[in-house]
Motif scaffolding. Structure first.
Motif, PDB file in Angstrom:
ATOM      1  N   SER A  82      -0.013   4.991 -15.726  1.00 33.25           N
ATOM      2  CA  SER A  82      -0.104   5.436 -14.344  1.00 33.25           C
ATOM      3  C   SER A  82      -1.518   5.864 -14.002  1.00 33.25           C
ATOM      4  O   SER A  82      -2.355   6.103 -14.887  1.00 33.25           O
ATOM      5  CB  SER A  82       0.865   6.602 -14.115  1.00 33.25           C
ATOM      6  N   LEU A  83      -1.783   5.990 -12.696  1.00 35.77           N
ATOM      7  CA  LEU A  83      -3.089   6.431 -12.234  1.00 35.77           C
ATOM      8  C   LEU A  83      -3.350   7.868 -12.683  1.00 35.77           C
ATOM      9  O   LEU A  83      -4.457   8.211 -13.111  1.00 35.77           O
ATOM     10  CB  LEU A  83      -3.154   6.315 -10.710  1.00 35.77           C
TER      11      LEU A  83
ATOM     12  N   SER B 297      -4.537  16.110  -8.516  1.00 33.53           N
ATOM     13  CA  SER B 297      -4.583  15.875  -7.078  1.00 33.53           C
ATOM     14  C   SER B 297      -5.960  16.213  -6.503  1.00 33.53           C
ATOM     15  O   SER B 297      -6.504  15.459  -5.679  1.00 33.53           O
ATOM     16  CB  SER B 297      -3.504  16.718  -6.385  1.00 33.53           C
ATOM     17  N   THR B 298      -6.552  17.335  -6.969  1.00 31.30           N
ATOM     18  CA  THR B 298      -7.888  17.710  -6.508  1.00 31.30           C
ATOM     19  C   THR B 298      -8.922  16.672  -6.921  1.00 31.30           C
ATOM     20  O   THR B 298      -9.807  16.290  -6.139  1.00 31.30           O
ATOM     21  CB  THR B 298      -8.268  19.084  -7.077  1.00 31.30           C
TER      22      THR B 298
ATOM     23  N   SER C 147     -11.776  10.246  -3.582  1.00 24.84           N
ATOM     24  CA  SER C 147     -11.239   9.452  -2.466  1.00 24.84           C
ATOM     25  C   SER C 147     -10.223   8.425  -2.948  1.00 24.84           C
ATOM     26  O   SER C 147     -10.215   7.264  -2.530  1.00 24.84           O
ATOM     27  CB  SER C 147     -12.377   8.745  -1.699  1.00 24.84           C
ATOM     28  N   LEU C 148      -9.366   8.867  -3.850  1.00 25.71           N
ATOM     29  CA  LEU C 148      -8.338   7.979  -4.402  1.00 25.71           C
ATOM     30  C   LEU C 148      -6.924   8.427  -4.036  1.00 25.71           C
ATOM     31  O   LEU C 148      -5.958   7.876  -4.579  1.00 25.71           O
ATOM     32  CB  LEU C 148      -8.460   7.924  -5.934  1.00 25.71           C
ATOM     33  N   SER C 149      -6.808   9.395  -3.142  1.00 24.14           N
ATOM     34  CA  SER C 149      -5.469   9.888  -2.794  1.00 24.14           C
ATOM     35  C   SER C 149      -4.629   8.775  -2.163  1.00 24.14           C
ATOM     36  O   SER C 149      -3.437   8.621  -2.462  1.00 24.14           O
ATOM     37  CB  SER C 149      -5.573  11.079  -1.837  1.00 24.14           C
TER      38      SER C 149
ATOM     39  N   THR D  48      -1.171   7.172  -3.585  1.00 25.08           N
ATOM     40  CA  THR D  48       0.070   7.115  -2.810  1.00 25.08           C
ATOM     41  C   THR D  48       0.615   5.692  -2.763  1.00 25.08           C
ATOM     42  O   THR D  48       1.818   5.453  -2.924  1.00 25.08           O
ATOM     43  CB  THR D  48      -0.178   7.634  -1.380  1.00 25.08           C
ATOM     44  N   ALA D  49      -0.269   4.739  -2.552  1.00 29.25           N
ATOM     45  CA  ALA D  49       0.156   3.339  -2.493  1.00 29.25           C
ATOM     46  C   ALA D  49       0.617   2.840  -3.860  1.00 29.25           C
ATOM     47  O   ALA D  49       1.550   2.038  -3.956  1.00 29.25           O
ATOM     48  CB  ALA D  49      -0.980   2.464  -1.969  1.00 29.25           C
TER      49      ALA D  49
END
Length: 593
Positions: free
Chosen positions: A471-472, A489-490, A496-498, A502-503
């Motif tokens: 997983s990421l 998450s932070t 800039s990978l949020s 999500t995708a």
């Protein structure tokens, strides 16, 4: 081997992993020089002396010598039967023969079991020490063994040490003791029988030694070919996408087929030599036993009166000699059967030595600030009269480089290809030791950090970060302790990978980054570094290379967000990225701006 990460894991992890990781070199080996010293003092001496497995050898020698009383009892019983003794009168002798045989079987089985267990234990220790020694070598060393070769040597070739220690070592000891003991038992009965065995016996080790020299060379060539083939296959598997794009599938298949044919030929050469050594032993052993049997038979028939010490041999004495004659050659026969184990074992040990002895060691730094320091601010970098040359190169990369970077400063290192940008970053990260001069990483108070603190507080972003299958989030955390959902998450927000996370959802990423773009892979490397909240120094090697302008801009913004409040040093050819830094240092022109 569970306590020490594989060298393959260390190599495949890629240079983008922050150096504070719990799986980093810091967690494997605190001080490189100490581990190398420990390896060299233990591997060579223990392997050839302490690892002789004396207890199993003693048990196997004892089991072989128990054949002497057993053969004596058998010969005595047959002699009594020939003299007309009743079978019931031989019950005690039969019981003794059974008990001696039972004891012999138990002792021999125990010897083999202990020898195998000791060999496996020793092999595990050798693997741990070789892995630790590899972990202390610099990952930027051009002479560093490839992942395929390391896997072949440590995982496959090292297994040859087990039969070498478990079979060859005890058998060699037995072949040195048992034949002489049997000879000493035969000599008082018949000097001629002893002379026949004495003549046939030493010829076998001589021929085996001559064959063994060739066997060792053939085994080394076979192991080397196997390692090269594994390295080639692993390299091509990693670049399979490029091979398909360039239409080089058939060419690669032909090269792999040629390597497989070469390995098959070298393997058959080893087998031919092994069969030749067995044939030589069987020939001389058969001749020795046959000549002894002919002499004993003619002597008992009265055709040959000489050979004994005065009196004629009795039936029991002649049978005793006949029973001992094959046993005289048994240890030598076993030694011939395991002779190729010695050649393969020696070749495996030398391969481990080559892995451990080659390579540039990691740098060491002494300082007054340890890991427990509460200061987590930006770090200062000071380089004084730095000199460095790659192994095998006569041209130095640096001769007397001086450099000073203030805490929190953002610096771009630019220069032509080969000017030493990536090498300088590696020296700053402690991935290799300078030939001369010094590199000091200090806190805001100017106190130099110790090596463990430097690695803990440094983040590294390489040109080609390795992406693991999974997983990421797992690729961001890398199983590091203290990294939870909030920290991940932070880090994803900083990189800039949020949106990508999500995708992506729970869908796994393929090994090597299959499923994400090159720019996303680089931003993933930024996220890995962002997880380390203690990092005060960020080192980035060509983070925007081979990216289009839009993707390079995204990676640049992520990198600047990561480096806020930290010292940032970037090696780059990108003029746009360089202008975003506080200062530019040109290595080729030796100018600063």
């Amino acid at each position: 081997m569970a306590t020490i990460p594989s060298p393959l894991h260390l190599q495949r992890r890629g240079p983008d992993v922050p150096l504070h990781s719990s799986e980093s070199l810091r967690a494997v080996v605190p001080v490189a020089s100490e581990t190398n010293a420990a390896y060299h003092t233990t591997m060579k001496s223990e392997r050839r002396h302490a690892a002789a497995i004396t207890l199993p050898a003693f048990l196997q020698i004892l089991a072989a010598l128990l054949w002497l009383p057993q053969a004596g009892l058998l010969a005595y019983a047959v002699g009594k039967i020939a003299e007309g003794a009743e079978i019931r009168d031989l019950v005690v002798i039969s019981g003794l023969i059974f008990l001696v045989g039972l004891a012999r079987t138990i002792i021999e089985a125990s010897g083999h079991r202990i020898a195998f267990k000791a060999a496996r234990t020793f092999l595990s220790r050798c693997r741990r020490e070789a892995t630790a020694a590899l972990a202390t070598s610099s990952p930027i060393d051009s002479s560093r063994a490839t992942s395929g070769l390391v896997a072949c040597v440590i995982g496959e070739q090292a297994e040859a040490i087990v039969p070498y220690l478990a079979r060859y070592k005890p058998t060699r000891a037995k072949s040195a003791v048992v034949p002489l003991t049997i000879l000493a038992c035969i000599l008082p009965l018949s000097w001629l029988a002893a002379l026949i065995l004495l003549f046939a016996g030493p010829i076998i080790p001589v021929f085996m030694a001559l064959i063994g020299w060739r066997a060792k060379a053939a085994s080394e060539a076979q192991l080397s070919q196997a390692g090269s083939m594994n390295g080639f296959l692993l390299d091509r598997l990693r670049g399979l996408r490029s091979i398909r794009t360039l239409g080089a599938v058939d060419l690669t298949a032909k090269r792999l087929r040629a390597d497989a044919d070469s390995l098959s030929a070298r393997t058959m050469a080893v087998l031919r030599i092994a069969f030749l050594s067995s044939a030589v032993l069987e020939l001389f052993a058969a001749i020795g036993v046959a000549m002894t049997a002919v002499y004993i038979g003619f002597h008992l028939l009265g055709a040959l009166e000489f050979g004994a010490w005065g009196a004629k041999l009795s039936l029991s004495q002649g049978l005793f000699i006949l029973l001992l004659a094959p046993a005289f050659f048994d240890p030598l026969r076993e030694l011939s059967a395991v002779w190729h184990d010695k050649a393969a074992g020696d070749a495996a040990i030398e391969a481990l030595d080559r892995l451990a002895n080659s390579g540039v060691p990691l740098a060491t730094q002494t300082g007054s600030v340890s890991l427990g320091s509460e200061n987590a601010g930006p770090l200062a970098v000071h380089v004084e009269q730095l000199g460095f040359s790659h192994i095998g190169s006569s041209d130095p990369v640096f001769t007397a480089l001086d450099l000073s970077i203030a805490p929190g400063e953002h610096v771009a290192i630019i220069g032509s290809s080969g000017s030493g940008k990536s090498t300088l970053l590696a020296l700053l990260a402690g991935l290799c030791a300078p030939a001369s001069g010094a590199v000091r990483i200090a806190d805001t108070a100017g106190k130099p950090l110790c090596l463990e603190a430097v690695r803990t507080r440094t983040g590294w972003i390489g040109q080609t970060p390795h992406i693991f299958a999974g997983s990421l989030s797992a690729n961001v955390s890398l199983k590091r302790t203290g990294v939870g959902v909030d920290e991940i998450s932070t880090a994803l927000n900083i990189a800039s990978l949020s949106g990508v996370a999500t995708a992506q959802g729970h869908r796994p990423i393929g090994d090597g980054g299959s499923g994400i773009s090159g720019g996303e892979a680089l931003r993933l490397a930024v996220a890995r570094a962002a997880v380390n909240t203690q990092a005060g120094l960020i080192l980035a090697d060509e983070p925007t290379a081979h990216l289009d302008h839009g993707t390079a801009a995204e990676v640049t913004e992520s990198l600047l967000a990561l480096a806020a409040g930290k010292t940032l040093i970037i090696a780059t050819h990108d003029p746009v990225l360089a202008t975003r830094m506080d200062r530019i240092i040109r290595l080729d022109a030796e100018e600063q701006s």
